[in-house]
Write a protein that holds these residues in place. Structure first.
Motif, PDB file in Angstrom:
ATOM      1  N   SER A  60       0.830  -1.204   0.000  1.00  0.00           N
ATOM      2  CA  SER A  60       0.000   0.000   0.000  1.00  0.00           C
ATOM      3  C   SER A  60       0.865   1.255   0.000  1.00  0.00           C
ATOM      4  CB  SER A  60      -0.915   0.007   1.226  1.00  0.00           C
ATOM      5  OG  SER A  60      -1.611   1.226   1.338  1.00  0.00           O
ATOM      6  N   THR A  61       0.332   2.296  -0.602  1.00  0.00           N
ATOM      7  CA  THR A  61       1.058   3.569  -0.641  1.00  0.00           C
ATOM      8  C   THR A  61       0.466   4.588   0.339  1.00  0.00           C
ATOM      9  OG1 THR A  61      -0.355   4.334  -2.452  1.00  0.00           O
ATOM     10  CG2 THR A  61       1.711   3.266  -3.047  1.00  0.00           C
ATOM     11  N   ARG A  62      -0.514   4.160   1.114  1.00  0.00           N
ATOM     12  CA  ARG A  62      -1.121   5.113   2.057  1.00  0.00           C
ATOM     13  C   ARG A  62      -0.132   5.450   3.175  1.00  0.00           C
ATOM     14  NH1 ARG A  62      -2.912   3.663   7.039  1.00  0.00           N
ATOM     15  NH2 ARG A  62      -2.810   1.448   7.580  1.00  0.00           N
ATOM     16  N   LYS A  63      -0.316   6.628   3.736  1.00  0.00           N
ATOM     17  CA  LYS A  63       0.512   7.025   4.874  1.00  0.00           C
ATOM     18  C   LYS A  63       0.069   6.208   6.076  1.00  0.00           C
ATOM     19  CE  LYS A  63       2.129  11.159   7.303  1.00  0.00           C
ATOM     20  NZ  LYS A  63       3.546  10.877   7.089  1.00  0.00           N
ATOM     21  N   ILE A  64       1.008   5.459   6.685  1.00  0.00           N
ATOM     22  CA  ILE A  64       0.620   4.459   7.682  1.00  0.00           C
ATOM     23  C   ILE A  64       0.291   5.043   9.064  1.00  0.00           C
ATOM     24  CG2 ILE A  64       1.901   2.636   6.524  1.00  0.00           C
ATOM     25  CD1 ILE A  64       4.147   3.008   8.479  1.00  0.00           C
ATOM     26  N   LYS A  65       0.690   6.263   9.327  1.00  0.00           N
ATOM     27  CA  LYS A  65       0.309   6.908  10.590  1.00  0.00           C
ATOM     28  C   LYS A  65       0.422   8.417  10.420  1.00  0.00           C
ATOM     29  CE  LYS A  65       4.907   6.543  12.693  1.00  0.00           C
ATOM     30  NZ  LYS A  65       5.684   6.060  13.820  1.00  0.00           N
ATOM     31  N   LYS A  66      -0.155   9.132  11.314  1.00  0.00           N
ATOM     32  CA  LYS A  66      -0.154  10.583  11.171  1.00  0.00           C
ATOM     33  C   LYS A  66       1.250  11.142  11.335  1.00  0.00           C
ATOM     34  CE  LYS A  66      -1.496  11.465  16.005  1.00  0.00           C
ATOM     35  NZ  LYS A  66      -2.501  12.141  16.878  1.00  0.00           N
ATOM     36  N   GLN A  67       1.430  12.319  10.781  1.00  0.00           N
ATOM     37  CA  GLN A  67       2.759  12.930  10.734  1.00  0.00           C
ATOM     38  C   GLN A  67       3.272  13.299  12.127  1.00  0.00           C
ATOM     39  OE1 GLN A  67       4.691  13.197   8.206  1.00  0.00           O
ATOM     40  NE2 GLN A  67       5.930  15.050   8.253  1.00  0.00           N
ATOM     41  N   LYS A  68       2.399  13.839  12.959  1.00  0.00           N
ATOM     42  CA  LYS A  68       2.862  14.343  14.253  1.00  0.00           C
ATOM     43  C   LYS A  68       2.058  13.708  15.395  1.00  0.00           C
ATOM     44  CE  LYS A  68       4.247  18.899  12.531  1.00  0.00           C
ATOM     45  NZ  LYS A  68       5.652  18.828  12.907  1.00  0.00           N
ATOM     46  N   GLY A  69       2.634  13.816  16.580  1.00  0.00           N
ATOM     47  CA  GLY A  69       1.903  13.430  17.776  1.00  0.00           C
ATOM     48  C   GLY A  69       2.081  11.993  18.221  1.00  0.00           C
ATOM     49  N   THR A  70       2.815  11.188  17.505  1.00  0.00           N
ATOM     50  CA  THR A  70       2.983   9.780  17.905  1.00  0.00           C
ATOM     51  C   THR A  70       4.192   9.587  18.809  1.00  0.00           C
ATOM     52  OG1 THR A  70       4.330   9.271  15.966  1.00  0.00           O
ATOM     53  CG2 THR A  70       1.956   9.013  15.736  1.00  0.00           C
ATOM     54  N   GLY A  71       5.066  10.553  18.838  1.00  0.00           N
ATOM     55  CA  GLY A  71       6.275  10.421  19.646  1.00  0.00           C
ATOM     56  C   GLY A  71       7.357   9.602  18.969  1.00  0.00           C
ATOM     57  N   THR A  72       7.088   9.136  17.750  1.00  0.00           N
ATOM     58  CA  THR A  72       8.083   8.343  17.006  1.00  0.00           C
ATOM     59  C   THR A  72       8.414   9.053  15.703  1.00  0.00           C
ATOM     60  OG1 THR A  72       6.336   7.040  15.974  1.00  0.00           O
ATOM     61  CG2 THR A  72       7.294   6.165  17.994  1.00  0.00           C
ATOM     62  N   ALA A  73       9.320   8.456  14.951  1.00  0.00           N
ATOM     63  CA  ALA A  73       9.748   9.075  13.700  1.00  0.00           C
ATOM     64  C   ALA A  73       8.624   9.073  12.667  1.00  0.00           C
ATOM     65  CB  ALA A  73      10.960   8.323  13.148  1.00  0.00           C
ATOM     66  N   ARG A  74       8.722  10.005  11.750  1.00  0.00           N
ATOM     67  CA  ARG A  74       7.742  10.077  10.675  1.00  0.00           C
ATOM     68  C   ARG A  74       7.840   8.842   9.784  1.00  0.00           C
ATOM     69  NH1 ARG A  74       9.825  15.759   8.479  1.00  0.00           N
ATOM     70  NH2 ARG A  74      11.754  14.662   8.992  1.00  0.00           N
ATOM     71  N   ALA A  75       6.726   8.359   9.258  1.00  0.00           N
ATOM     72  CA  ALA A  75       6.724   7.199   8.365  1.00  0.00           C
ATOM     73  C   ALA A  75       5.648   7.402   7.313  1.00  0.00           C
ATOM     74  CB  ALA A  75       6.471   5.919   9.143  1.00  0.00           C
TER      75      ALA A  75
END
Length: 209
Positions: A60-75
Motif C-alpha cells: 500500500s502507498t497510504r501514509k501508515i500513521k499521522k505525521q505528528k503526535g505519535t512520539g516516534t519518527a515520521r513514516a
C-alpha cells in the motif's frame, strides 16, 4: 626436453616424447597467470543477483500513521526500507562480470602454467588408452597405477573420448578435458597433470600460434 611415456599400469614403455621448450620450458610469467585466472573465476559468476528496492515492492502507498503526535519518527510508506518487508537500500543488481584479456596474454599464461607443472615434476605423459564401456572402477585403477589416486588430477585428451569422460565423472578429485578446453586455472588447480600422448601435439599446436 624429453619425457618418458608411461602405460596405464604406470610402467615405462621405453619410448620418450619431445616436449617443446617454447611451451613446457619457458620462464613462468606470474602476472599473466594472475590475469588469466582472475578472468576465469570472474566468468564463473552468473551475475543474476537481485533484490527488490523500494519502488519494486508490492504494498500500500497510504501514509501508515499521522505525521505528528505519535512520539516516534515520521513514516510515509510501508514499503520503506526501515520496515520489515520493505525494499532494500542499494541492493545488488544484475551485472556482467566478463573481462577482456588479450589472446597473447592468455597463451602466455597457459604456457607458464604448463612450465610450472613440468618444473615441479607434476606432469606425466601416458600412452593413449580407452575403455570398452564407461566404468569408474577401471578409471580409478588407472589413477592408482599412476600413483595419483589421492591427488587432484587433470587428464588431458587429444580428442573427445566419451567412455573416459563418463568413467571419471564420479571421482571428485579427477577431471578429464580435451586439449582445446585446457585453461590456466584447471592446470594450476590440479596437483598432477596427465597428458595423453595424442594431446601433446594438440597443446603445442594451440599454444605456438
Amino acid at each position: 626436453m624429453k619425457v618418458a611415456v608411461l602405460d596405464i599400469k604406470g610402467k615405462d614403455t621405453g619410448r620418450k616424447v619431445e616436449l617443446s621448450k617454447d611451451v613446457f620450458g619457458i620462464e613462468p610469467n606470474e602476472h599473466a597467470i594472475y590475469l588469466d585466472v582472475k578472468q576465469y573465476l570472474a566468468h564463473q559468476r552468473q551475475g543474476t543477483h537481485k533484490s527488490k528496492e523500494r519502488a519494486e515492492i508490492a504494498g500500500s502507498t497510504r501514509k501508515i500513521k499521522k505525521q505528528k503526535g505519535t512520539g516516534t519518527a515520521r513514516a510515509g510508506s510501508i514499503k520503506s526500507p526501515v520496515f520489515r518487508g520493505g525494499g532494500r537500500i542499494f541492493g545488488p543488481r544484475p551485472k556482467d562480470y566478463t573481462q577482456k584479456l588479450n589472446k597473447n596474454v592468455k597463451r602466455l599464461a597457459r604456457k607458464s602454467a604448463l612450465s610450472l607443472k613440468s618444473k615441479d615434476k607434476a606432469l606425466l605423459v601416458v600412452e593413449d588408452f580407452n575403455f570398452e564401456a564407461p566404468k569408474t572402477k577401471d578409471f580409478a585403477n588407472v589413477l592408482k597405477s599412476l600413483g595419483i589416486e589421492n591427488k587432484k588430477s587433470l587428464i588431458v585428451l587429444g580428442d573427445s573420448n566419451n567412455n573416459l569422460y563418463l568413467s571419471s565423472r564420479n571421482l571428485r578429485g579427477s577431471e578429464v578435458v580435451k586439449n582445446s578446453e585446457l585453461s590456466t586455472y584447471k592446470i594450476l588447480n590440479a596437483k598432477s597433470l596427465v597428458l595423453l600422448e595424442s594431446a601433446v601435439e594438440g597443446i603445442e599446436s594451440n599454444l605456438s600460434k
